[in-house]
Design an enzyme around this catalytic site. Structure first.
Site, PDB file in Angstrom:
ATOM      1  N   MET A 142      39.897  29.025  45.446  1.00 46.22           N
ATOM      2  CA  MET A 142      41.152  28.667  44.770  1.00 46.22           C
ATOM      3  C   MET A 142      42.322  29.251  45.553  1.00 46.22           C
ATOM      4  O   MET A 142      43.428  29.403  45.018  1.00 46.22           O
ATOM      5  CB  MET A 142      41.145  29.176  43.321  1.00 46.22           C
ATOM      6  CG  MET A 142      40.047  28.507  42.493  1.00 46.22           C
ATOM      7  SD  MET A 142      40.416  28.397  40.739  1.00 46.22           S
ATOM      8  CE  MET A 142      40.610  30.110  40.336  1.00 46.22           C
TER       9      MET A 142
ATOM     10  N   LEU B 171      43.520  33.726  49.686  1.00 42.95           N
ATOM     11  CA  LEU B 171      42.326  34.211  50.383  1.00 42.95           C
ATOM     12  C   LEU B 171      42.443  35.683  50.768  1.00 42.95           C
ATOM     13  O   LEU B 171      43.500  36.147  51.188  1.00 42.95           O
ATOM     14  CB  LEU B 171      42.073  33.376  51.649  1.00 42.95           C
ATOM     15  CG  LEU B 171      41.877  31.866  51.444  1.00 42.95           C
ATOM     16  CD1 LEU B 171      41.510  31.204  52.770  1.00 42.95           C
ATOM     17  CD2 LEU B 171      40.839  31.544  50.386  1.00 42.95           C
ATOM     18  N   HIS B 172      41.337  36.405  50.607  1.00 42.41           N
ATOM     19  CA  HIS B 172      41.267  37.814  50.987  1.00 42.41           C
ATOM     20  C   HIS B 172      39.993  38.026  51.803  1.00 42.41           C
ATOM     21  O   HIS B 172      39.290  37.047  52.118  1.00 42.41           O
ATOM     22  CB  HIS B 172      41.303  38.710  49.745  1.00 42.41           C
ATOM     23  CG  HIS B 172      40.352  38.281  48.664  1.00 42.41           C
ATOM     24  ND1 HIS B 172      38.988  38.348  48.806  1.00 42.41           N
ATOM     25  CD2 HIS B 172      40.567  37.751  47.440  1.00 42.41           C
ATOM     26  CE1 HIS B 172      38.409  37.910  47.716  1.00 42.41           C
ATOM     27  NE2 HIS B 172      39.334  37.519  46.865  1.00 42.41           N
TER      28      HIS B 172
ATOM     29  N   HIS C  73      36.803  36.227  50.756  1.00 40.24           N
ATOM     30  CA  HIS C  73      36.700  34.827  51.208  1.00 40.24           C
ATOM     31  C   HIS C  73      36.414  34.769  52.710  1.00 40.24           C
ATOM     32  O   HIS C  73      35.645  33.931  53.173  1.00 40.24           O
ATOM     33  CB  HIS C  73      38.009  34.078  50.949  1.00 40.24           C
ATOM     34  CG  HIS C  73      38.386  33.961  49.507  1.00 40.24           C
ATOM     35  ND1 HIS C  73      39.461  34.633  48.977  1.00 40.24           N
ATOM     36  CD2 HIS C  73      37.839  33.262  48.494  1.00 40.24           C
ATOM     37  CE1 HIS C  73      39.573  34.336  47.691  1.00 40.24           C
ATOM     38  NE2 HIS C  73      38.594  33.507  47.362  1.00 40.24           N
TER      39      HIS C  73
ATOM     40  N   LYS D 145      30.395  38.316  43.456  1.00 40.67           N
ATOM     41  CA  LYS D 145      31.283  38.914  42.455  1.00 40.67           C
ATOM     42  C   LYS D 145      31.329  38.040  41.209  1.00 40.67           C
ATOM     43  O   LYS D 145      31.354  38.521  40.095  1.00 40.67           O
ATOM     44  CB  LYS D 145      32.691  39.127  42.990  1.00 40.67           C
ATOM     45  CG  LYS D 145      33.505  39.969  42.017  1.00 40.67           C
ATOM     46  CD  LYS D 145      34.912  40.161  42.457  1.00 40.67           C
ATOM     47  CE  LYS D 145      35.764  38.954  42.277  1.00 40.67           C
ATOM     48  NZ  LYS D 145      36.206  38.637  40.940  1.00 40.67           N
TER      49      LYS D 145
ATOM     50  N   ARG E 252      43.040  38.210  41.900  1.00 43.72           N
ATOM     51  CA  ARG E 252      43.788  38.713  40.736  1.00 43.72           C
ATOM     52  C   ARG E 252      44.180  40.185  40.883  1.00 43.72           C
ATOM     53  O   ARG E 252      44.969  40.676  40.076  1.00 43.72           O
ATOM     54  CB  ARG E 252      42.980  38.488  39.458  1.00 43.72           C
ATOM     55  CG  ARG E 252      42.885  37.010  39.076  1.00 43.72           C
ATOM     56  CD  ARG E 252      42.247  36.795  37.716  1.00 43.72           C
ATOM     57  NE  ARG E 252      42.426  35.436  37.247  1.00 43.72           N
ATOM     58  CZ  ARG E 252      41.502  34.474  37.327  1.00 43.72           C
ATOM     59  NH1 ARG E 252      40.325  34.731  37.861  1.00 43.72           N
ATOM     60  NH2 ARG E 252      41.751  33.256  36.869  1.00 43.72           N
TER      61      ARG E 252
HETATM   62  O1  PAF Z   1      35.157  30.944  42.553  1.00 44.20           O
HETATM   63  C1  PAF Z   1      36.186  30.223  42.613  1.00 44.20           C
HETATM   64  O2  PAF Z   1      37.166  30.529  43.301  1.00 44.20           O
HETATM   65  C2  PAF Z   1      36.230  28.942  41.804  1.00 44.20           C
HETATM   66  O3  PAF Z   1      35.624  29.099  40.560  1.00 44.20           O
HETATM   67  C3  PAF Z   1      35.656  27.734  42.557  1.00 44.20           C
HETATM   68  C4  PAF Z   1      34.174  27.907  42.830  1.00 44.20           C
HETATM   69  C5  PAF Z   1      36.410  27.542  43.860  1.00 44.20           C
HETATM   70  C6  PAF Z   1      35.830  26.464  41.725  1.00 44.20           C
HETATM   71  O4  PAF Z   1      37.159  26.209  41.447  1.00 44.20           O
END
Ligand code: PAF
Length: 284
Positions: free
Chosen positions: A30, A33-34, A37, A150, A188
């Site tokens: 979503m 990014l950190h 990711h 996580k 978050r």
């Molecule tokens: O883990 C996430 O960031 C979200 O739940 C995902 C898998 C990208 C779906 O929107």
């Protein structure tokens, strides 16, 4: 690296990759990014010819009073990090692109697996996740897709979806990435005030304590939950949503002693920010 903002543009890229027999790794995100990711993109880069990172704040997985509007959106910085980690394509569609009509098809995993833990207070969350991830799988036709441990319940739910629908994709689950002081990386975390950031360390500390209890021979699930809860409650800024242990993979309740693989999962609010964390306690 190519940035695709439409389904049509993405499909063109996927067609080219498939026509040339390239393997595809998908990292659904979503955004914001950190390094958590980054570790997923890095793994995808090592194991596939083409890496697609999707960046989409998926509205259907947010409840009415959740943080959809305020969720951090940092596309430019995300593209820089994704490219650095080896992404070939970033797919960043608009909500209209992914949900063109208000009538729509849902993909939903039913049963306790989506009703316990986060599902208890976020009743529509997992239906939103499984629906968007299905759409992303269909659009990108990945050989492998990468998720972080996580979001332990999300991982179990998606594993179940892939199994039940015979989806031809391998889920690759990567370990939790933590800050040096133990806080699990999360988009978050940026919401936390300085005091809340310090207070949130109680999560990783209480999980470490639980791991220690378990390593010392404590197999009573209730006792581990009680001690973990007590430790979190000692932090005045922490408001517990849940501290629970469930048996994996289906997240079934545990009566008495632990056996096999078990998920100790926490969701705790610090001010308005709800954080999750977990550890697996495995009886060998
Ligand atoms: O883990 C996430 O960031 C979200 O739940 C995902 C898998 C990208 C779906 O929107």
């Amino acid at each position: 690296m190519i940035l695709c903002k439409t389904v049509a543009a993405l499909q063109q890229e996927v067609k080219t990759a498939k026509n040339t027999n390239k393997t595809i790794g998908l990292v659904p995100t979503m955004g914001a990014l950190h390094t958590g990711h980054a570790s997923l993109i890095d793994a995808a880069n090592k194991e596939n010819d083409v890496v697609i990172v999707s960046i989409f704040v998926n509205p259907t997985q947010f409840g009415p009073n959740e943080d959809l509007e305020s969720y951090p959106r940092t596309l430019e910085a995300d593209c820089i990090l994704a490219e650095k980690m080896g992404a070939d394509i970033v797919f960043a569609p608009t909500p209209k692109e992914m949900y063109p009509s208000k009538d729509m098809t849902w993909v939903e995993v039913c049963g306790d697996i989506t009703k316990v833990l986060c599902g208890a207070t976020r009743p529509i969350h997992f239906r939103g996740v499984t629906t968007i991830v299905s759409k992303l799988f269909n659009l990108t036709q990945p050989d492998k897709s990468y998720f972080g441990q996580k979001d332990a319940q999300q991982v179990q739910v998606l594993t179940r979806m892939v199994k039940d629908l015979f989806l031809p994709v391998e889920l690759r689950i990567m370990p939790i990435i933590r800050e040096q002081d133990g806080l699990a990386k999360s988009s978050r975390n940026t919401y936390l005030s300085q005091k809340e950031r310090v207070a949130a360390l109680v999560l990783s500390k209480s999980l470490k304590n639980a791991e220690q209890l378990f390593a010392n021979g404590q197999l009573n699930a209730q006792k581990i939950v009680e001690e973990t809860t007590c430790m979190i409650k000692s932090e005045p800024l922490a408001q517990i949503d849940y501290v629970k242990i469930y048996a994996m993979p289906e997240l079934t309740p545990i009566d008495g002693l632990l056996s096999g693989r078990n998920l100790l999962a926490l969701a705790v609010k610090f001010g308005k920010t709800r954080l999750i964390d977990n550890t697996i306690l495995e009886v060998k």
